[in-house]
Design an enzyme around this catalytic site. Structure first.
Site, PDB file in Angstrom:
ATOM      1  N   ARG A 147       0.869  -1.179   0.000  1.00  0.00           N
ATOM      2  CA  ARG A 147       0.000   0.000   0.000  1.00  0.00           C
ATOM      3  C   ARG A 147       0.899   1.220   0.000  1.00  0.00           C
ATOM      4  NH1 ARG A 147      -3.622   2.288   4.973  1.00  0.00           N
ATOM      5  NH2 ARG A 147      -1.622   3.291   5.380  1.00  0.00           N
ATOM      6  N   ASP A 220      -5.005   3.893  -0.163  1.00  0.00           N
ATOM      7  CA  ASP A 220      -6.134   4.152   0.736  1.00  0.00           C
ATOM      8  C   ASP A 220      -6.500   5.633   0.654  1.00  0.00           C
ATOM      9  OD1 ASP A 220      -7.963   4.351   2.749  1.00  0.00           O
ATOM     10  OD2 ASP A 220      -6.635   3.664   4.357  1.00  0.00           O
ATOM     11  N   GLU A 246      -8.864   2.097  -2.084  1.00  0.00           N
ATOM     12  CA  GLU A 246      -9.619   1.776  -0.867  1.00  0.00           C
ATOM     13  C   GLU A 246     -10.294   3.016  -0.291  1.00  0.00           C
ATOM     14  OE1 GLU A 246      -8.536   0.523   3.742  1.00  0.00           O
ATOM     15  OE2 GLU A 246      -7.044   0.278   2.151  1.00  0.00           O
ATOM     16  N   GLU A 272     -13.747  -1.339   6.186  1.00  0.00           N
ATOM     17  CA  GLU A 272     -13.092  -1.559   7.473  1.00  0.00           C
ATOM     18  C   GLU A 272     -13.884  -0.929   8.625  1.00  0.00           C
ATOM     19  OE1 GLU A 272      -9.567   1.517   8.285  1.00  0.00           O
ATOM     20  OE2 GLU A 272      -9.345   0.528   6.356  1.00  0.00           O
ATOM     21  N   ARG A 293     -13.357  -5.154   3.129  1.00  0.00           N
ATOM     22  CA  ARG A 293     -12.253  -4.712   3.983  1.00  0.00           C
ATOM     23  C   ARG A 293     -12.489  -4.913   5.476  1.00  0.00           C
ATOM     24  NH1 ARG A 293      -8.001  -4.089   4.648  1.00  0.00           N
ATOM     25  NH2 ARG A 293      -7.662  -1.907   5.189  1.00  0.00           N
ATOM     26  N   GLU A 349      -4.075  -7.592   4.537  1.00  0.00           N
ATOM     27  CA  GLU A 349      -3.268  -6.486   5.051  1.00  0.00           C
ATOM     28  C   GLU A 349      -2.416  -6.973   6.219  1.00  0.00           C
ATOM     29  OE1 GLU A 349      -3.987  -1.914   6.671  1.00  0.00           O
ATOM     30  OE2 GLU A 349      -5.641  -3.352   6.700  1.00  0.00           O
ATOM     31  N   TRP A 412     -12.298  11.755   7.287  1.00  0.00           N
ATOM     32  CA  TRP A 412     -10.924  11.247   7.219  1.00  0.00           C
ATOM     33  C   TRP A 412     -10.940   9.728   7.319  1.00  0.00           C
ATOM     34  CZ3 TRP A 412      -8.021   8.582  10.946  1.00  0.00           C
ATOM     35  CH2 TRP A 412      -8.701   8.328  12.150  1.00  0.00           C
TER      36      TRP A 412
END
Length: 412
Positions: A147, A220, A246, A272, A293, A349, A412
């Site tokens: 990444r 990401d 991502e 995620e 994710r 990951e 964020w």
């Protein structure tokens, strides 16, 4: 046999971790990870006050029934705190079942579907040169996928960007801790999407020129783009063949990814911050993503994450399980056992934990030639050193917040 005792441990060997120990009447102990960065004490309270008392005396082998009981019985259900607590119990029960069988957990989940798990590392740098240096360090270690995150000219600290330590090791800790006696507030970072959109394609171009076409490159976006901005970036990265983009947009509005799909064939990954299969319904049924994710820690444990992946498999969508250092080694092991067993695995990951963390959590999973394997130790293959854990008291820590140049609060 039955559940005799449930203990919840909070330890902070560099990062804060919530670990559940479920003890059976015949002495088997199962471990589960309930870590939720910045919300650890909420999970602990829910586990100790609302979950554990309801499970004592229950048959620990009834994993599916217990999962349904914890997920369906509460009137106020789902959400990150609830599902992290459910995850911790679920992992511990699976750990017990595999230990009782004398088998590594993946064999109870259907056995190995592959010899190992393709893994990606985190490479970042405040400049392109420092980023390339970090990538080279991981390539030398055998990683086949990285990444890449880079600083943006004109901006200061950006979440996920930090120059590597000597030797290329990524040791960035984004969760800030207050100095002793000081007030605890999240740090604030400044963001400029236009500058980021201009700069990132040059980063990908430079990395491709340095490392060629074979290295898998991931990125990401960390929820910081609007739909049209995400579409613009996805399209601009196509010439550099990214493995995925991502979290291009905030996860709450799943329909926005329709716009990104209309404009680009860059593979998309998201999830995620999701905590149940219901969060994925639109994304999966409309094939708006290519990779899931979530992690076992934040999506209801092994049972919850397997449910998501079974649903995703019908639509040809693969896994990309969340595996940063704020998922404890227990949660990481759960990801690996499930990833080895499912058919629709994609990539894993991997941010290696610090030596301090690994002195508290003794692991049996291994990394070789760009792949992870959970190992052959019965259960999850992780043991908690309680004496070592007690040496690292909980310290409040918060992830940063994000603002635009004019001070507006931003995603964020």
């Amino acid at each position: 046999m039955s559940i005799e005792r449930i203990d919840v441990t909070v330890t902070s060997p560099g990062r804060n971790f919530v670990t559940v120990q479920v003890r059976t009447s015949d002495g088997i102990v199962g471990l589960g990870d309930g870590t939720l960065n910045g919300r650890e004490l909420a999970v602990v309270s829910y586990l100790r006050d609302h979950v554990a008392p309801t499970l004592l005396g229950r048959d620990e082998s009834q994993i599916e029934s217990t999962w349904q009981y914890l997920c369906r019985s509460p009137y106020w259900r789902r959400g990150p705190v609830t599902m992290a607590a459910v995850a911790a119990i679920d992992m511990a029960l699976w750990d017990i079942a595999a230990k009782r069988a004398g088998q590594p957990l993946y064999k109870l989940l259907g056995g190995a579907s592959r010899s190992g798990l393709l893994t990606y590392a985190h490479a970042s740098g405040t400049t392109i040169d420092s980023l390339n240096e970090a990538i080279r360090g991981y390539v030398d270690q055998g990683f086949q996928a990285v990444r890449i995150q880079a600083g943006v000219p004109g901006l200061g600290q950006i979440y996920g960007v930090h120059d590597a330590a000597p030797g290329g090791k990524y040791e960035y800790e984004p969760a800030g801790r207050a100095a002793e006696g000081a007030a605890m507030r999240p740090t604030e970072e400044t963001w400029d999407t236009a500058a980021y959109l201009r700069h990132l394609p040059t980063v990908f171009a430079a990395v491709r020129e340095e490392f060629g076409p074979e290295l898998r490159l991931l990125h990401d976006g960390h929820h910081r783009m609007s739909p049209i901005e995400a579409a613009k970036l996805a399209k601009s990265l196509e010439p550099f063949d990214p493995f995925w983009l991502e979290d291009a947009t905030p996860g709450e509005d799943q329909s926005v990814l329709r716009l990104v799909r209309q404009h680009s064939v860059t593979p998309l990954a998201i999830g995620e911050v999701f905590n149940s299969v219901y969060d994925y319904q639109t994304l999966i049924t409309e094939r708006l993503i290519d990779y899931v994710r979530s992690s076992a820690t934040h999506a209801g444990g092994i049972t919850g994450l397997r449910q998501i992946m079974t649903f995703a498999g019908i639509y040809g969508i693969r896994s990309g399980f969340h595996g940063p250092t704020d998922v404890s080694p227990v949660g990481m092991a759960a990801n690996l056992h499930l990833g080895l067993a499912i058919h629709n695995f994609g990539i894993q990951e991997y941010m290696p934990h610090s030596e301090t963390t690994l002195s508290v959590f003794r692991t049996s999973y291994r990394f070789e030639d760009g792949q992870l394997h959970p190992g052959e130790t019965p259960g999850l293959g992780v043991e908690l050193d309680e004496a070592a854990a007690a040496e690292h008291e909980y310290v409040p820590a918060y992830l940063p917040v994000n603002r635009l140049r004019d001070g507006t609060v931003h995603d964020w």
